[in-house]
Design an enzyme around this catalytic site. Sequence first.
Site, PDB file in Angstrom:
ATOM      1  N   ASP A 117       0.675  -1.612   0.185  1.00 44.51           N
ATOM      2  CA  ASP A 117      -0.020   0.007   0.020  1.00 44.51           C
ATOM      3  C   ASP A 117       0.886   1.269   0.340  1.00 44.51           C
ATOM      4  O   ASP A 117       0.771   2.272   1.160  1.00 44.51           O
ATOM      5  CB  ASP A 117      -0.703   0.004   0.984  1.00 44.51           C
ATOM      6  N   LYS A 178      -7.039  -4.546  -3.486  1.00 47.13           N
ATOM      7  CA  LYS A 178      -7.795  -4.978  -1.876  1.00 47.13           C
ATOM      8  C   LYS A 178      -8.293  -3.740  -0.802  1.00 47.13           C
ATOM      9  O   LYS A 178      -8.360  -2.777  -0.969  1.00 47.13           O
ATOM     10  CB  LYS A 178      -6.256  -5.537  -1.637  1.00 47.13           C
ATOM     11  N   CYS A 211      -2.295  -2.808   7.977  1.00 45.62           N
ATOM     12  CA  CYS A 211      -1.855  -3.467   6.915  1.00 45.62           C
ATOM     13  C   CYS A 211      -0.166  -4.542   7.463  1.00 45.62           C
ATOM     14  O   CYS A 211      -0.531  -5.835   6.718  1.00 45.62           O
ATOM     15  CB  CYS A 211      -2.051  -3.250   5.968  1.00 45.62           C
TER      16      CYS A 211
END
Length: 306
Positions: A117, A178, A211
């Site tokens: 990310d 995602k 995450c």
Amino acid sequence: MSRTSVDSRSMMADAHSSSNLVPVLFSFSELSRPSSVPLGSGSEVLIQKFLSIYGHQIDVHRKLVLQCFSEEWGQYVDLPKGFTVTERCRLRLVPLQMHITTLGNLSPASTVFFCCDMQERFRPAIKYFGDIISVGQRLLQGARILGIPVVVSEQYPKGLGSTVQEMDLTGAKLVFPKTKFSMVLPEVEAALAEIPGVRSVVLFGVETHVCIQQTALDLIGRGFEVHIVADATSSRSMMDRMFALERLARAGIIVTTSESVLLQLVADKEHPKFKEIQNIIKASAPESGLLSKSTARRTCTSVADR
């Protein structure tokens, strides 16, 4: 073609498919669950099945023993070498009391990089984001030089944008969107299954306490050894980042640095790619605020107390 003939063919295909599956009762601790595995499955397939069923209960840093119920002895016995499932059976996974020390060895042939990310919309919010981009670039460059597969996630890219332009994703094995915080999704597990012998995951990106943390815990739950690159990993809050890294280290995850990872992967000055890796790290990684003075003092105190 009539509907009847289509239905009959479908039923025959289902019957043929089910004939290749063997019913197995999987037991761990006080838990038991009936399932099935392909005919001829060996210990590796069986362990993965146990992890898929009981992953959150299994401590992969302990020695685990597979056992099969023996009708002859009326109790469970250790699985013999070369065992394969040929008929209905009962299996259990037994954790021994001895813990396995995580050595943290890295080899290009058994390593994959996870970039989590690193997206444009996070730029103004994440602490020292420019520094972790710089270090992330080094890691991606090192992965290309050493032929290490790279998996890249993007959290809700429709709203948060794509991976920052500075990060060169050329040759990445998988770049995927995602909404789940963890990177461990079915498409990622499928990509890992295509890479023979993968044992270690080098993980970096944002955010450390969300995450990164959830990805790391999911990976060790599936039996992978996880290395988190501290100088390429950050959060909006330094407190969140610090306590996430401490928690993950206690869970057996290796918290390391980019230079340590790259030099461990070449391991020898005579490695054919050493000069190229050396060129990446000639200039030291940014001395950012990721390691605050208070964190450094706490680390030194912790080491001194051991």
